[in-house]
Design an enzyme around this catalytic site. Structure first.
Site, PDB file in Angstrom:
ATOM      1  N   ASP A   1      -3.582 -18.141   0.528  1.00 50.45           N
ATOM      2  CA  ASP A   1      -4.746 -18.748  -0.130  1.00 50.45           C
ATOM      3  C   ASP A   1      -5.350 -19.841   0.746  1.00 50.45           C
ATOM      4  O   ASP A   1      -6.569 -19.949   0.906  1.00 50.45           O
ATOM      5  CB  ASP A   1      -4.393 -19.263  -1.531  1.00 50.45           C
TER       6      ASP A   1
ATOM      7  N   LYS B   1       3.095 -15.699   1.412  1.00 53.22           N
ATOM      8  CA  LYS B   1       3.008 -16.374   0.114  1.00 53.22           C
ATOM      9  C   LYS B   1       4.460 -16.638  -0.285  1.00 53.22           C
ATOM     10  O   LYS B   1       4.933 -16.219  -1.350  1.00 53.22           O
ATOM     11  CB  LYS B   1       2.268 -15.455  -0.879  1.00 53.22           C
TER      12      LYS B   1
ATOM     13  N   TYR C   1       0.821  -1.213   0.000  1.00 58.20           N
ATOM     14  CA  TYR C   1       0.000   0.000   0.000  1.00 58.20           C
ATOM     15  C   TYR C   1       0.858   1.267   0.000  1.00 58.20           C
ATOM     16  O   TYR C   1       0.373   2.355  -0.276  1.00 58.20           O
ATOM     17  CB  TYR C   1      -0.941   0.032   1.211  1.00 58.20           C
TER      18      TYR C   1
ATOM     19  N   ASP D   1      -5.716  -6.960   5.329  1.00 54.83           N
ATOM     20  CA  ASP D   1      -6.891  -6.185   4.938  1.00 54.83           C
ATOM     21  C   ASP D   1      -8.004  -7.149   4.505  1.00 54.83           C
ATOM     22  O   ASP D   1      -9.165  -7.051   4.937  1.00 54.83           O
ATOM     23  CB  ASP D   1      -6.486  -5.265   3.766  1.00 54.83           C
TER      24      ASP D   1
ATOM     25  N   ASP E   1     -11.424  -8.733   7.067  1.00 53.77           N
ATOM     26  CA  ASP E   1     -12.829  -8.528   6.695  1.00 53.77           C
ATOM     27  C   ASP E   1     -13.550  -9.865   6.590  1.00 53.77           C
ATOM     28  O   ASP E   1     -14.714  -9.995   6.979  1.00 53.77           O
ATOM     29  CB  ASP E   1     -12.930  -7.794   5.353  1.00 53.77           C
TER      30      ASP E   1
END
Ligand code: NAD
Length: 361
Positions: free
Chosen positions: A224, A192, A141, A248, A252
């Site tokens: 994943d 990852k 980000y 992020d 959620d």
């Protein structure tokens, strides 16, 4: 000595839910002698209307002086046409970066009384208690280079950069291990590492940091698989440690396991444990002004403040037990209402929590 809390109600339902958190604070002060003083300031759309900026200097100064910040929510349709630089959300982002709040703590707790509110089967989620620790000020980000440019063929190319230094990884890993020590002593680090070198470094530094925490069990999971496991068997997790982007998305996803966005608090901490505490939901313009918002996420944010910034686990527990009791007694705002429970408004839920605190030994 009395500690100071900067209170920023913000927009929409912000002032309504904050009034209930204030009742809880007043009760702790009056009945249990908790020495906390508060000072209010403007942020978001309310600040823009009064001062032409969503993040006034006076608000920043108060937040810098205060020991912790309690925020309601910002934003709403009234301010959506404004230039991006003065949108309410800029106030929130400005605060996070000015205070260098790099560690985002998002618990996903499903109270057994609300198991039916989740989209998953009650037996899969009942009693769920996960803490997601997300790195908040680094990673893709913020990494440079970034942007959209034209390549030599004249084609548009978009670029973002995933970048983490050892220092950034180590400081967030320490927070995860420290918090796990006070919970079930298990950290699952998400990466990852099979594809992204940056997250390979993430895994190495987490393993190195773990050497100082032999009492905490460490595991690793590819992001994943973590997404899949969160909806397959979420109770396997205690603390999940993630970078900014993965956190992020996963936080959620975890939030939705618990049924209502109106129940979930969060904390964002700096390197000294000073923090900003806020519900994860927004300003809910669709229900603002009707007195029906659920104030529990904000009240539970106050509990997190006591636990993580003021090291006052006894009073944090007191609030969390009172929330549980209010639910046990059947009190429900409309977002969590179901048959055979008692529908209450925002103030009614705040009163139920205060009564439950007063009823405790
Ligand atoms: P939202 O979280 O405000 O609302 C989503 C849905 O959840 C709505 O139906 C709302 O009524 C409901 N809801 C939210 N909080 C609730 C509560 N405490 N009790 C009962 N129901 C609740 O998200 P949105 O509608 O996407 O965004 C509205 C505004 O909030 C936008 O301006 C957005 O930018 C802003 N926002 C702010 C924050 C923040 O301040 N941290 C976070 C997210 C969104």
């Amino acid at each position: 000595m009395s500690k100071k809390i900067a209170v920023l109600p913000g927009d929409g339902i912000g002032p309504e839910i904050m009034a209930e958190a204030r009742k809880v604070l007043d009760c702790l002060r009056d009945d249990y002698g908790v020495a906390l003083e508060t000072e209010h300031a403007l942020i978001g759309g309310a600040a823009y209307d009064a001062t032409a900026t969503p993040f006034p200097e006076a608000t920043l100064n108060l937040c810098r002086q205060a020991d912790a910040v309690l925020l309601g929510a910002v934003g709403g349709p009234r301010w959506e046409a404004l230039d991006y630089s003065v949108r309410p959300e800029r106030g929130l982002l400005g605060l996070r970066s000015e205070l260098e709040l790099f560690a985002n703590l998002r618990p996903a707790i499903l109270y057994p009384q609300l198991a039916a509110a989740s989209s998953l089967k009650p037996e899969v989620v009942s009693g769920l208690d996960i803490m997601i620790i997300r790195e908040l000020t680094g990673g893709i980000y913020f990494g440079k280079p970034r942007g959209v440019h034209k390549n030599e063929q004249g084609e548009r190319v978009g670029v973002n950069t995933l970048i983490y230094s050892e220092t950034e990884i180590r400081r967030i890993a320490k927070i995860a291990f420290d918090i796990a020590r006070h919970r079930n002593k298990r950290v699952c680090s998400i990466d990852k590492a099979n594809v992204l070198e940056c997250t390979e470094l993430w895994r190495q530094v987490v393993v190195e940091t773990h050497k100082d925490y032999p009492d905490v069990a460490l595991s690793h999971m590819y992001v994943d698989n973590a997404a899949m496991q969160l909806v397959r068997a979420p109770k396997q997790f205690d603390v999940m440690l993630t970078d900014n982007l993965f956190g992020d998305i996963l936080s959620d996803c975890a939030a939705m396991l618990t049924g209502s966005i109106g129940m979930l608090p969060s904390a964002s901490l700096d390197k000294n444990g000073k923090g900003m505490y806020e519900p994860i939901h927004g300003s809910a313009p669709d229900i603002a002004g009707r007195g029906i918002a659920n104030p529990l996420a904000t009240i539970l944010s106050l509990a997190m403040m006591l636990r993580y910034t003021f090291n006052d686990a006894a009073n944090a527990d007191r609030i969390e037990r009172a929330v549980q009791q209010a639910l046990e007694e059947g009190h429900r705002t409309s977002d969590i209402y179901s048959a055979h429970t008692i529908k209450v408004d925002t103030a009614g839920m705040g009163d139920a929590v205060v009564a439950a605190i007063r009823g405790q030994e």
